[in-house]
Design an enzyme around this catalytic site. Structure first.
Site, PDB file in Angstrom:
ATOM      1  CE  LYS A  58      -3.085  -2.896  -0.111  1.00  0.00           C
ATOM      2  NZ  LYS A  58      -2.005  -3.955  -0.197  1.00  0.00           N
ATOM      3  N   GLY A 190       0.025 -14.592 -12.927  1.00  0.00           N
ATOM      4  CA  GLY A 190      -1.091 -14.629 -12.388  1.00  0.00           C
ATOM      5  C   GLY A 190      -1.709 -13.112 -11.928  1.00  0.00           C
ATOM      6  CB  ILE A 194       0.271 -10.343  -5.174  1.00  0.00           C
ATOM      7  CG1 ILE A 194       0.019 -10.734  -3.819  1.00  0.00           C
ATOM      8  CG2 ILE A 194       1.808 -10.035  -5.430  1.00  0.00           C
ATOM      9  CD1 ILE A 194       0.702 -11.905  -3.245  1.00  0.00           C
ATOM     10  CD  GLU A 213      -5.096 -15.773 -14.002  1.00  0.00           C
ATOM     11  OE1 GLU A 213      -5.543 -17.028 -13.887  1.00  0.00           O
ATOM     12  OE2 GLU A 213      -4.766 -15.219 -12.890  1.00  0.00           O
ATOM     13  CB  VAL A 247       3.446 -20.448 -17.726  1.00  0.00           C
ATOM     14  CG1 VAL A 247       4.872 -20.209 -17.632  1.00  0.00           C
ATOM     15  CG2 VAL A 247       2.515 -19.013 -17.618  1.00  0.00           C
ATOM     16  CG  HIS A 454     -25.612  15.849  -1.534  1.00  0.00           C
ATOM     17  ND1 HIS A 454     -25.303  14.977  -2.642  1.00  0.00           N
ATOM     18  CD2 HIS A 454     -25.548  17.121  -1.942  1.00  0.00           C
ATOM     19  CE1 HIS A 454     -25.332  15.860  -3.791  1.00  0.00           C
ATOM     20  NE2 HIS A 454     -25.459  17.140  -3.155  1.00  0.00           N
TER      21      HIS A 454
END
Length: 475
Positions: A58, A190, A194, A213, A247, A454
Site C-alpha cells: 500500500k 497470475g 498481488i 493468467e 506457461v 451529500h
C-alpha cells in the site's frame, strides 16, 4: 529451566499478535514467538502482512499514485508540474520506514499488554504435563511450556514448478517490493491481488507490464459485471492482460527472463522481460514446526486441520489465519485470533465467513462482500439486483474519478442484502457499510432509507439500494 505460560502463540503476524494481545487482555500469561528479522537482524513482528504484503504494497501504491497524478492529472486542476521524476530508492526507503513503524507498534503493544515476546523460530518439542513444550531457536535457544498453543505461522508464496524464486529476476511478493529501479519490461504470472497491485505500481512508474493468467476469465472470484468493468479500466491504463494462457519453459539470463507460453487460441508465444513476478497463490507455512513430534494433523496442502472453532486434533492446540482453511486475508486471521483467545477464556468467539470483505487496492479499487450474482444463480437463489455508476455521483465528479459502480444484490422475497460489489474510488472504505449492514441482516431498503452525507461517494451505495427496487433519487 522451562518458562511457563498459559498461552503460547507461534507466529506474530495479524492472527498471532492479535491473538496474543487479546489473550493477555483476558488475564492470561502469554508468550508470542516470531522469527521475522529486519535488515539489522532485529525483531520485525507483523508477519507477511506487515513486512512483505499488505502494508508495504500500500505504501508503494500510494507513492506511485502520487507520481501518476502529478504527471497526468494535476493539469486538470490548474496545477503545473514539470520535470516530475521518481526517486525509486527514496520510494523504497519510505516503504521501509512505514514497515518499521508498524513493527515497532506491535512490539509496543506487546509491552503495553504484558505479552512476553521471543525472537526466533518456534517449534514443538513434545507434549508436557498440562500442555506442550515449545523450543525457540533464536540468538539464544530457549524452551517454553504452554497450557494452550495457538499456531499462526502464516503462508509462503507459491513458486512455479521448476522455477524457484531468486528475488533478483524471478520475484515473489518479497522481491517485487524491493525492486531498485523501474524495469523497462515487467512480466507477471497470475492476475490476482498481488499481480494486479504490483503491476499497477510499476506500470505507473513507466514499466511496460504484461500479465499472464491461466484462467479463461478475469478475476473469477469477483462478480462478473464488476470484473468486466475493472478489466476495461486496466486495459485503458495500459496493463496488458492475457487470459487463458499456459506457461511453459522459463529461462533466466544476463538479459532478463524469457517465458514461453501458449495463448488462449493454443498458439505458441514468447515474452521477454527484465523481471518476472510470480503471483500464483500462497501455501500454508508449517515448515520447521516439528508437527510430527506431537502428532499434529496436516492436510494434503500442508495446512493445519481445524474444526469450525479453529481447534486442531490435539487438546489445547489451536490454529488461525493462512495456515488453516479459508481465505488468506489478514483481517480474517485477526478475527480468528480474537475468537480463539476468547474461546480459551470460555467465551463465545465468533467469525462469520459470509461477511469477510475482500479488497484489491488498484485504481480503480475493487471490493466486495457476500455472494456474487453468478453464485446466486448457481445456488438457485431468487434475487434482485441494483447498481449505480460513479459517473452519476457528484463527489466522484469532483474527485475526477468516475470509474466504476456500486452493485447490490438482495433476496427477492425478504430483501435481505446478499452481496455488495464495488469497483471505483475508495471502494475499500465504502465496503465497510455493506459489511455492517449484512452482519445485522439489513435489507436493501434499510440502506436506502439511511441518510447519507451529500455529496459523498457513499451516496452511490444508497442509490444502488434504491435501484434494487427500481427506485432512484439521482443525487
Amino acid at each position: 529451566m522451562s518458562k511457563q505460560f498459559d498461552v503460547i502463540v507461534i507466529g506474530g503476524g495479524p492472527g498471532g499478535y492479535i491473538a496474543a494481545i487479546r489473550a493477555a487482555q483476558l488475564g492470561f500469561n502469554v508468550a508470542c514467538i516470531d522469527e521475522w528479522k529486519n535488515d539489522k537482524g532485529g525483531p520485525a513482528p507483523g508477519g507477511t502482512c506487515t513486512n512483505v504484503g499488505c502494508i508495504p504494497s500500500k505504501a508503494l501504491l500510494q507513492s506511485s499514485e502520487h507520481f501518476e497524478h502529478a504527471n497526468k492529472h494535476f493539469a486538470e486542476h490548474g496545477i503545473t508540474a514539470t520535470g516530475v521524476k521518481m526517486d525509486v530508492a527514496k520510494m523504497i526507503a519510505r516503504k521501509d520506514t512505514v514497515v518499521k513503524q508498524n513493527n515497532d507498534g506491535i512490539l509496543y503493544l506487546f509491552k503495553k499488554n504484558k505479552v512476553s515476546f521471543f525472537h526466533g523460530r518456534g517449534s514443538f518439542v513434545k507434549a508436557a504435563e498440562g500442555g506442550y513444550e515449545i523450543k525457540v531457536a533464536g540468538a539464544a535457544e530457549e524452551t517454553l511450556t504452554g497450557k494452550q498453543i495457538i499456531i499462526a505461522t502464516g503462508s509462503n508464496a507459491r513458486a512455479l514448478p521448476g522455477t524457484p524464486f531468486d528475488e533478483e529476476l524471478v520475484l515473489s511478493n518479497d522481491g517485487a517490493l524491493r525492486v531498485g529501479a523501474v524495469p523497462k519490461k515487467l512480466g507477471l504470472i497470475g492476475s490476482g491481488v498481488i499481480g494486479l497491485e504490483m503491476g499497477s505500481v510499476w506500470r505507473r512508474l513507466g514499466a511496460e507490464v504484461t500479465i499472464l493468467e491461466g484462467l479463461p476469465t478475469f478475476l473469477g472470484a469477483v462478480d462478473e459485471q464488476i470484473a468486466k468493468e475493472a478489466k476495461k479500466a486496466f486495459d485503458k491504463q495500459g496493463l496488458k492482460i492475457e487470459l487463458g494462457v499456459k506457461v511453459g519453459e522459463i529461462k533466466t539470463g544476463k538479459k532478463g527472463v524469457s517465458i514461453a507460453y501458449t495463448n488462449a487460441k493454443g498458439e505458441a508465444q514468447s515474452l521477454d522481460v527484465d523481471k518476472l513476478i510470480v503471483s500464483i497463490g500462497r501455501v500454508p507455512n508449517t515448515i520447521g514446526l516439528n508437527t510430527e513430534a506431537v502428532g499434529l494433523q496436516l492436510d494434503e496442502r500442508g495446512a493445519v486441520v481445524v474444526d469450525a472453532d479453529c481447534k486442531t486434533n490435539l487438546p489445547g492446540v489451536w490454529a488461525v489465519g493462512d495456515v488453516v482453511r479459508g481465505p488468506m486475508l489478514a483481517h480474517k486471521a485477526e478475527e480468528e485470533g480474537v475468537a480463539v483467545a476468547e474461546r480459551i477464556a470460555g467465551q463465545h468467539g465468533h467469525v462469520n465467513f459470509n461477511t469477510i470483505p475482500w479488497v484489491i487496492y488498484t485504481s480503480p479499487e475493487i471490493a466486495w462482500v457476500g455472494r456474487t450474482e453468478q453464485q446466486l444463480k448457481a445456488d438457485g437463489v431468487k434475487y434482485k439486483a441494483g447498481s449505480f455508476p460513479f459517473l452519476a455521483n457528484g463527489r466522484a465528479r469532483a474527485l475526477g474519478d468516475t470509474t466504476g459502480m456500486v452493485k447490490m444484490l438482495a433476496d427477492a422475497e425478504t430483501d435481505e442484502i446478499l452481496g455488495v460489489h464495488i469497483v471505483g474510488p475508495q471502494a475499500s472504505e465504502l465496503i465497510a457499510e455493506a459489511v455492517v449492514a449484512m452482519e445485522f441482516k439489513a435489507s436493501s431498503e434499510d440502506i436506502a432509507r439511511i441518510c447519507h452525507a451529500h455529496p459523498s461517494l457513499s451516496e452511490a451505495t444508497k442509490e444502488a439500494a434504491l435501484a434494487v427496487d427500481k427506485r432512484t433519487l439521482n443525487f
